[in-house]
Scaffold this active site. Structure first.
Site: not given
Ligand code: NAI
Length: 466
Positions: A443, A42, A184
């Protein structure tokens, strides 16, 4: 315009209609270029259908639930009877479908040719849609914009019902009693926040020593503290080794052997580029671990082939995709735009509390400029009237070069995502604290906290101890 002499059906063929691809198509059409936009699913891609928009709708519903649950704090007698997930999902889908309709109309009104189906690169600046005998489209420029998908890890098999990606989590029709969130990062923290607000028991398991590891460590500490206060169990420094489904849920084994059990597991360990089976290798496009390798003008090594968005190494954010798409359209049209600098791309994690930032972390600034060249200031939201009204805790952290500009702004607190606009203007325009200090902030707003922090750095703190 590049490749003017090349015979082609379109000035631009864009493969993928997510944030990067559709932004490129819209801007190119605006500039008078002819555009074909190829999409197998989409218009709007991940951001609109399974990313930014639906998750932020869930987070808003979560905020409403918290407001009801905590209403007595504000002297209001309301009770939270429960979460009607069908109702929440209907609200969320309503938001998505309204935006989808708007986008579809916009693309149509700009005269863009939308080609539905799976596209594959089958020649220099050529895409074939719908199998080997499909429709062949040639462009003077080909823009690869196929985005990303949830990454998996060995030992953890996603089944879509008990072990979920964020795509699956969005289609849940119930609030789980308990969830383990693997990772996290941004996705993990946002879903943990939603589910906690909806009443689930939540455990975040993160391999590194802090949540949101891409953020300044001070923000990670504040978020972890706030999450623990909300009853979320935060297990940092806990790499997950494997996970399996059990009779009544899932069991996660941490490195070291400890078991953590729950009803569901969300796997949020990052997103990987969608670049396989696209014919990139045959076309001579270089990839690195699946990411398309580009120069700062988003050119691949193949003449006339560009790539944008999550496919390109760096921040995976919708607004970076928009910026990439616009950049490529303008560059192809010969407007000589400025390349997109990831450092100046703002980041927001929309959890409760929110974490937002732009520019360099303190560590990155010290590494780039030397310890003596960097000065920081933390302004606690405890001194901000609006933050007190909202009953939120948090802070504004500024990173500046001594006698120089502010190079990083890091925010934690409810609704601070809205402050990142001002923060990015400050960092993007290389403002010095003295430039910002005289600007009057309304403010009571949380923006005042940004103003106060700059006043303090300029040597004239108002509501802060000097
Ligand atoms: P991320 O790269 O932000 O976080 C993944 C986390 O998983 C890391 O902290 C890593 O250390 C941990 N990890 C990896 N393998 C592991 C293991 N075996 N055991 C425990 N922890 C482990 O990736 P995420 O949260 O999946 O997001 C993907 C992408 O999407 C990111 O680049 C993010 O910026 C983007 N995104 C942005 C949003 C926003 O701007 N609000 C919202 C959702 C996603």
């Amino acid at each position: 315009m590049s490749h003017e002499g090349v015979e082609a059906d379109y000035d631009l063929v864009v493969l993928g209609a997510g944030s990067g691809g559709y932004a490129c198509a819209l801007r190119a059409a605006q500039l008078g270029l002819t555009v074909a936009l190829v999409e197998r699913d989409k218009l709007g891609g991940t951001c609109l259908h399974v990313g930014c928009i639906p998750t932020k709708a869930l987070l808003h519903a979560a905020e409403v639930a918290d407001a009801a649950r905590e209403s007595e704090t504000f002297g209001v007698r309301a009770t939270l009877d429960g979460i009607d997930m069908d109702g929440v999902n209907a609200y969320r889908d309503g938001v998505v479908s309204k935006l989808f309709k708007g986008l579809t109309g916009l693309v149509r009104s700009r005269g863009i040719t939308v080609v539905e189906g799976e596209g594959r690169v089958t020649g220099p600046r050529q895409v074939t849609v719908g199998g080997a005998d499909g429709q062949v489209l040639t462009g003077r420029t080909l823009v690869l914009a196929t985005g990303s998908r949830p990454r998996s890890i060995p030992g953890v098999e996603v089944d879509g019902s008990q072990v979920l990606t964020s795509d699956d989590a969005l289609s849940l029709d119930r609030v789980p009693a308990s969830v383990v969130v693997l990772g996290g990062g941004v996705i993990g923290c946002e879903f943990a926040s939603v589910w906690r607000s909806f009443g689930a028991e939540v455990t975040i398991v993160e391999a590194l020593d802090r949540l949101v590891p891409a953020e300044d460590p001070a923000s990670s500490t504040a978020l972890a503290r706030a999450f623990r206060k909300r009853g979320i169990t935060v297990r940092t420094g806990s790499p997950v080794q494997s996970a399996k489904t059990t009779d009544d849920g899932i069991a996660v084994t941490l490195e070291g052997g400890e078991l953590v059990e729950a009803e569901l597991l969300l796997v949020a360990v990052g997103r990987e580029p969608v670049s396989d089976h696209l014919g990139l290798e045959e076309a001579g496009v270089t990839t690195d671990r699946g990411y398309v390798v580009v120069d700062e003008r988003l050119r691949t090594g193949v003449e006339g082939v560009r790539a944008v968005g999550d496919l390109v190494p760096g921040l995976q954010l919708a607004h970076r995709g928009f910026a990439h798409g616009i950049f490529v359209a303008e560059d192809v049209a010969g407007l000589d735009p400025q390349p997109v600098d990831d450092v100046l791309v703002p980041k927001v994690t929309y959890s409760r509390p929110e974490v937002a930032s732009v520019g360099l972390t303190e560590d990155a600034a010290r590494a780039a400029h030397g310890d003596d060249a960097v000065q920081t200031l933390v302004y606690d939201l405890g001194g901000n009237g609006k933050s007190q009204i909202l009953r939120t805790q948090g802070s504004v952290k500024l990173v500046r070069l001594v006698d120089g500009p502010v190079v990083g702004v890091h925010l934690v607190g409810e609704r601070v995502g809205e402050l990142v606009g001002e923060a990015q203007t400050i960092v993007g325009w290389e403002a010095h604290p003295d430039d910002v200090a005289p600007l009057v902030h309304a403010h009571p707003t949380q923006h005042e906290a940004l103003g106060e922090a700059h006043l303090a750095l300029a040597g004239k703190p108002l509501h802060a101890h000097s």
